[in-house]
Design a protein around this motif. Structure first.
Motif, short mmCIF file in Angstrom:
data_model
loop_
_atom_site.label_atom_id
_atom_site.label_comp_id
_atom_site.label_asym_id
_atom_site.label_seq_id
_atom_site.Cartn_x
_atom_site.Cartn_y
_atom_site.Cartn_z
N LEU A 144 0.83 -1.20 0.00
CA LEU A 144 0.00 0.00 0.00
C LEU A 144 0.87 1.26 0.00
CD1 LEU A 144 -2.84 1.24 0.13
CD2 LEU A 144 -2.64 1.16 2.61
N LYS A 145 1.90 1.27 0.83
CA LYS A 145 2.77 2.45 0.90
C LYS A 145 3.38 2.77 -0.46
CE LYS A 145 4.10 1.84 5.69
NZ LYS A 145 5.18 1.54 6.62
N LYS A 146 3.82 1.74 -1.18
CA LYS A 146 4.44 1.93 -2.49
C LYS A 146 3.42 2.50 -3.48
CE LYS A 146 7.16 -0.45 -5.97
NZ LYS A 146 7.75 -1.71 -6.39
N ILE A 147 2.20 1.97 -3.44
CA ILE A 147 1.17 2.41 -4.37
C ILE A 147 0.81 3.87 -4.15
CG2 ILE A 147 -1.26 2.10 -5.03
CD1 ILE A 147 -0.87 -0.90 -4.40
N ILE A 148 0.64 4.27 -2.89
CA ILE A 148 0.20 5.64 -2.63
C ILE A 148 1.34 6.65 -2.59
CG2 ILE A 148 -1.88 4.92 -1.45
CD1 ILE A 148 -0.53 5.57 1.20
N SER A 149 2.59 6.18 -2.69
CA SER A 149 3.72 7.09 -2.64
C SER A 149 3.93 7.86 -3.94
CB SER A 149 5.00 6.34 -2.27
OG SER A 149 5.36 5.44 -3.29
N ASN A 150 3.33 7.38 -5.03
CA ASN A 150 3.48 8.14 -6.28
C ASN A 150 2.45 9.26 -6.32
OD1 ASN A 150 1.01 7.38 -7.66
ND2 ASN A 150 1.89 5.36 -7.93
N ASP A 151 2.62 10.18 -7.25
CA ASP A 151 1.74 11.34 -7.31
C ASP A 151 0.52 11.14 -8.19
OD1 ASP A 151 3.31 12.81 -5.60
OD2 ASP A 151 4.57 13.62 -7.19
N LYS A 152 0.36 9.94 -8.73
CA LYS A 152 -0.79 9.68 -9.59
C LYS A 152 -2.06 9.58 -8.76
CE LYS A 152 1.76 7.21 -13.13
NZ LYS A 152 1.94 5.96 -13.83
N LYS A 153 -3.15 10.05 -9.34
CA LYS A 153 -4.45 9.90 -8.69
C LYS A 153 -5.02 8.55 -9.09
CE LYS A 153 -5.53 14.76 -8.38
NZ LYS A 153 -6.52 15.80 -8.63
N ILE A 154 -5.24 7.71 -8.10
CA ILE A 154 -5.75 6.37 -8.36
C ILE A 154 -6.85 6.04 -7.36
CG2 ILE A 154 -3.62 5.49 -9.37
CD1 ILE A 154 -2.97 4.23 -6.67
N ILE A 155 -7.65 5.07 -7.73
CA ILE A 155 -8.69 4.56 -6.84
C ILE A 155 -8.32 3.13 -6.47
CG2 ILE A 155 -11.12 3.90 -6.65
CD1 ILE A 155 -11.74 6.18 -8.62
N ILE A 156 -8.33 2.86 -5.17
CA ILE A 156 -8.02 1.53 -4.68
C ILE A 156 -9.20 1.04 -3.87
CG2 ILE A 156 -6.46 0.13 -3.28
CD1 ILE A 156 -4.40 2.41 -3.58
N SER A 157 -9.70 -0.12 -4.22
CA SER A 157 -10.77 -0.75 -3.46
C SER A 157 -10.12 -1.77 -2.53
CB SER A 157 -11.75 -1.44 -4.42
OG SER A 157 -12.70 -2.16 -3.68
N THR A 158 -10.32 -1.59 -1.24
CA THR A 158 -9.66 -2.47 -0.27
C THR A 158 -10.67 -3.28 0.51
OG1 THR A 158 -9.72 -0.85 1.51
CG2 THR A 158 -7.83 -0.76 0.01
N THR B 295 -4.06 9.75 2.37
CA THR B 295 -4.89 9.59 1.17
C THR B 295 -6.29 10.13 1.41
OG1 THR B 295 -5.68 7.40 1.83
CG2 THR B 295 -3.63 7.48 0.58
N TYR B 296 -7.07 10.18 0.34
CA TYR B 296 -8.48 10.54 0.44
C TYR B 296 -9.27 9.23 0.51
CZ TYR B 296 -12.83 13.00 -0.26
OH TYR B 296 -14.08 13.54 -0.07
N ASN B 297 -10.05 9.07 1.57
CA ASN B 297 -10.74 7.81 1.82
C ASN B 297 -12.25 7.98 1.82
OD1 ASN B 297 -8.44 5.91 2.69
ND2 ASN B 297 -8.05 7.82 3.79
N ARG C 298 -14.38 -2.19 14.05
CA ARG C 298 -13.73 -1.39 13.01
C ARG C 298 -14.44 -0.10 12.62
NH1 ARG C 298 -12.29 -6.24 8.75
NH2 ARG C 298 -10.85 -7.38 10.09
N GLU C 299 -15.71 0.00 12.85
CA GLU C 299 -16.46 1.15 12.31
C GLU C 299 -15.91 2.49 12.77
OE1 GLU C 299 -20.94 2.17 11.07
OE2 GLU C 299 -20.72 1.35 13.08
N ILE C 300 -15.54 2.60 14.02
CA ILE C 300 -14.98 3.88 14.49
C ILE C 300 -13.69 4.23 13.75
CG2 ILE C 300 -13.67 2.96 16.45
CD1 ILE C 300 -14.81 5.52 17.95
N LEU C 301 -12.89 3.21 13.43
CA LEU C 301 -11.66 3.44 12.67
C LEU C 301 -11.97 3.89 11.26
CD1 LEU C 301 -9.67 0.25 13.78
CD2 LEU C 301 -9.41 2.58 14.67
N TYR C 302 -12.96 3.24 10.64
CA TYR C 302 -13.36 3.63 9.28
C TYR C 302 -13.80 5.09 9.26
CZ TYR C 302 -13.93 -1.45 8.38
OH TYR C 302 -13.76 -2.80 8.25
N LYS C 303 -14.61 5.46 10.23
CA LYS C 303 -15.14 6.83 10.25
C LYS C 303 -14.06 7.85 10.56
CE LYS C 303 -19.95 5.75 10.93
NZ LYS C 303 -21.16 5.90 11.74
N LYS C 304 -13.11 7.50 11.41
CA LYS C 304 -12.01 8.42 11.74
C LYS C 304 -11.14 8.72 10.52
CE LYS C 304 -10.93 7.89 16.61
NZ LYS C 304 -9.96 7.38 17.58
N ILE C 305 -10.90 7.73 9.71
CA ILE C 305 -9.97 7.87 8.58
C ILE C 305 -10.67 8.42 7.33
CG2 ILE C 305 -10.14 5.57 7.52
CD1 ILE C 305 -6.82 7.09 8.47
#
Length: 105
Positions: free
Chosen positions: A1-15, A30-32, A70-77
């Motif tokens: 994940l770190k490698k993928i988001i370290s570039n400046d390209k705008k991408i969508i990742i479904s996790t 990132t924008y989540n 997990r829900e509180i973590l999802y909402k925080k991020i």
């Protein structure tokens, strides 16, 4: 994940839902979009999946417990939350609206 988001390209990742557990620091950069839905919808969608080891046999109980944890973590991020109890088309349209809005800021 770190490698993928370290570039400046705008991408969508479904996790998967567990991504939040070990990647909070990376995800904060990132924008989540959190695709929020109720237990019934989650159970319905996940019941046909054979590749979800944490769900196991007691699907309702296990999904409920995972969401509680997990829900509180999802909402925080999350930068945005989309109600994903809707149809796929409605969910996609809402995500597209959010992305368009963010790109036009």
């Amino acid at each position: 994940l770190k490698k993928i988001i370290s570039n400046d390209k705008k991408i969508i990742i479904s996790t998967g839902g567990g991504i939040i557990l070990n990647n909070k620091k990376s995800l904060k950069k990132t924008y989540n979009i959190y695709l929020e839905c109720d237990i019934n919808t989650l159970v319905k969608r996940l019941s046909s999946s054979r590749e979800r080891p944490l769900i196991g046999v007691n699907i309702v109980e296990n999904v409920t417990q995972l969401l509680i944890e997990r829900e509180i973590l999802y909402k925080k991020i999350s930068n945005a939350i989309v109600d994903s109890n809707k149809t796929k088309k409605n969910i996609i349209n809402k995500i597209q609206e959010i992305i368009t809005y963010e790109n036009n800021k």
